[in-house]
Enzyme design. Structure first.
Site, PDB file in Angstrom:
ATOM      1  N   HIS A  81      -8.031   4.304  10.939  1.00  0.00           N
ATOM      2  CA  HIS A  81      -6.616   4.151  11.292  1.00  0.00           C
ATOM      3  C   HIS A  81      -5.707   4.550  10.128  1.00  0.00           C
ATOM      4  O   HIS A  81      -5.953   4.165   8.988  1.00  0.00           O
ATOM      5  CB  HIS A  81      -6.317   2.703  11.685  1.00  0.00           C
ATOM      6  CG  HIS A  81      -5.075   2.543  12.492  1.00  0.00           C
ATOM      7  ND1 HIS A  81      -3.814   2.704  11.953  1.00  0.00           N
ATOM      8  CD2 HIS A  81      -4.883   2.271  13.808  1.00  0.00           C
ATOM      9  CE1 HIS A  81      -2.910   2.509  12.894  1.00  0.00           C
ATOM     10  NE2 HIS A  81      -3.527   2.254  14.027  1.00  0.00           N
ATOM     11  N   GLY A 162      12.461  -1.780  -3.503  1.00  0.00           N
ATOM     12  CA  GLY A 162      11.310  -1.735  -4.388  1.00  0.00           C
ATOM     13  C   GLY A 162      11.219  -0.494  -5.258  1.00  0.00           C
ATOM     14  O   GLY A 162      12.104   0.367  -5.253  1.00  0.00           O
ATOM     15  N   HIS A 167       2.611   0.656  -5.103  1.00  0.00           N
ATOM     16  CA  HIS A 167       1.812  -0.327  -5.847  1.00  0.00           C
ATOM     17  C   HIS A 167       0.412   0.274  -6.009  1.00  0.00           C
ATOM     18  O   HIS A 167      -0.125   0.861  -5.063  1.00  0.00           O
ATOM     19  CB  HIS A 167       1.741  -1.627  -5.059  1.00  0.00           C
ATOM     20  CG  HIS A 167       1.050  -2.738  -5.761  1.00  0.00           C
ATOM     21  ND1 HIS A 167      -0.335  -2.811  -5.866  1.00  0.00           N
ATOM     22  CD2 HIS A 167       1.524  -3.838  -6.397  1.00  0.00           C
ATOM     23  CE1 HIS A 167      -0.670  -3.894  -6.516  1.00  0.00           C
ATOM     24  NE2 HIS A 167       0.439  -4.543  -6.856  1.00  0.00           N
ATOM     25  N   PRO A 168      -0.205   0.176  -7.185  1.00  0.00           N
ATOM     26  CA  PRO A 168      -1.482   0.861  -7.426  1.00  0.00           C
ATOM     27  C   PRO A 168      -2.565   0.557  -6.392  1.00  0.00           C
ATOM     28  O   PRO A 168      -3.310   1.459  -5.992  1.00  0.00           O
ATOM     29  CB  PRO A 168      -1.891   0.352  -8.812  1.00  0.00           C
ATOM     30  CG  PRO A 168      -0.607  -0.031  -9.473  1.00  0.00           C
ATOM     31  CD  PRO A 168       0.273  -0.539  -8.381  1.00  0.00           C
ATOM     32  N   ALA A 170      -1.988  -1.911  -3.548  1.00  0.00           N
ATOM     33  CA  ALA A 170      -1.446  -2.392  -2.268  1.00  0.00           C
ATOM     34  C   ALA A 170      -0.570  -1.367  -1.574  1.00  0.00           C
ATOM     35  O   ALA A 170      -0.145  -1.588  -0.434  1.00  0.00           O
ATOM     36  CB  ALA A 170      -0.664  -3.680  -2.480  1.00  0.00           C
ATOM     37  N   GLY A 171      -0.264  -0.255  -2.233  1.00  0.00           N
ATOM     38  CA  GLY A 171       0.485   0.812  -1.592  1.00  0.00           C
ATOM     39  C   GLY A 171       1.925   0.450  -1.308  1.00  0.00           C
ATOM     40  O   GLY A 171       2.665   0.014  -2.193  1.00  0.00           O
TER      41      GLY A 171
END
Length: 300
Positions: A81, A162, A167-168, A170-171
């Site tokens: 997905h 943001g 985020h490295p 968590a994206g």
């Protein structure tokens, strides 16, 4: 009292311990109920259905971000997905004494909090989108996590909240507001992915197919099948049985049979009936998959 539904889609569907932590993170919040948790191994994804007052739903979602940021690393995540984040998408849906504007405000509130607490960039989507292109979730998700760093270098894809880079581990997340949506999968008796993709392309609305239908074709390696995965955004105009019969008709043209179908998450009572259940060949379906049944059970 206002009642809001939230349906966070999380990029984890294979680790029972992590899924237990997600459920616990919701259940420890008062005045919010976890109505359903549906997971898929091949998608490597879980869909949670939360219901409660706005403040409690926001707290439960914040708890989920805490868990996923520490437990999910998209650099090693694999699944069929598309996804951009550990918590990929969070829609808010008005249920009782709540409006779409209320849900748009909740989207902004959660987005600001997630960006501030976890340094996760957030894109507003659906009814909460501030840019027309971001109303459609597939536009935000295009390129997935692997292409997100490059995509966000374009000022056009700066997040609404943001940092300007993912985020490295968590994206990023898409947070928004929408009406009821039914996630409906039709599984085919073939392992030929081209067949599923061809049918999905034929039935989706943007290609001139069925109104209010979004569709993709996926492999299901754990079953040796392929799947036509559908998001139905207005079941009153395009009912479930019409989606199924159209997939069935297109499959027959390609000499492929239907294995079964499934509902991911919950389905409104209005959209389903005993006759429909039989006609759709629904796999492992019970009254526990009906939204109103779960609402009543949790209210007792």
């Amino acid at each position: 009292m206002q009642t809001i539904e939230a349906v966070p889609n999380i990029s984890e569907g294979r680790q029972p311990l992590v899924l237990d932590k997600l459920a616990t993170a919701v259940n420890r919040v008062k005045h919010v109920a976890l109505l359903d948790l549906s997971s898929d191994i091949s998608h490597n994804r879980s869909v949670l259905t939360l219901l409660g007052c706005p403040e409690s739903v926001l707290q439960a979602l914040t708890n989920l971000y805490e868990i996923t940021t520490s437990q999910i690393d998209l650099r090693t995540h694999r699944g069929v997905h598309p996804r951009i984040g550990a918590i990929d998408v969070v829609p808010f849906i008005p249920i009782h004494n709540a409006s779409m504007d209320d849900c748009k405000q909740l989207s902004r509130q959660l987005a600001a909090d997630v960006a501030s607490r976890f340094s996760i960039p957030v894109f507003l989507y659906g009814e909460a989108a501030e840019q027309h292109e971001r109303r459609a979730l597939e536009n935000i998700r295009r390129g997935q996590f692997e292409g997100l760093t490059q995509k966000m270098k374009d000022d056009h894809w700066a997040p609404d909240f943001g940092p300007p880079q993912p985020h490295p581990s968590a994206g990023a997340s898409a947070i928004g507001a929408r009406g009821p949506l039914i996630a409906f999968n039709v599984n085919l008796k073939t392992d030929n992915l081209t067949v599923a993709r061809q049918i999905a392309a034929t039935i989706r609305a943007r290609n001139g197919g069925l109104a209010h239908v979004k569709a993709l074709g996926f492999e299901l390696p754990h079953r040796g099948l392929v799947q036509v995965s559908v998001n139905l955004t207005n079941y009153r105009i395009t009912p479930l049985y019409r989606v199924f019969t159209t997939v069935e008709m297109e499959a027959k043209k390609l000499h492929v049979e239907i294995a079964d179908s499934e509902i991911v998450g919950l389905v409104p009572q209005e959209a389903i009936s005993d006759r429909t259940i039989q006609r759709l060949r629904l796999k492992d379906f019970s009254s526990s998959k009906i939204l109103e049944t779960q609402q009543l059970a949790k209210s007792r």
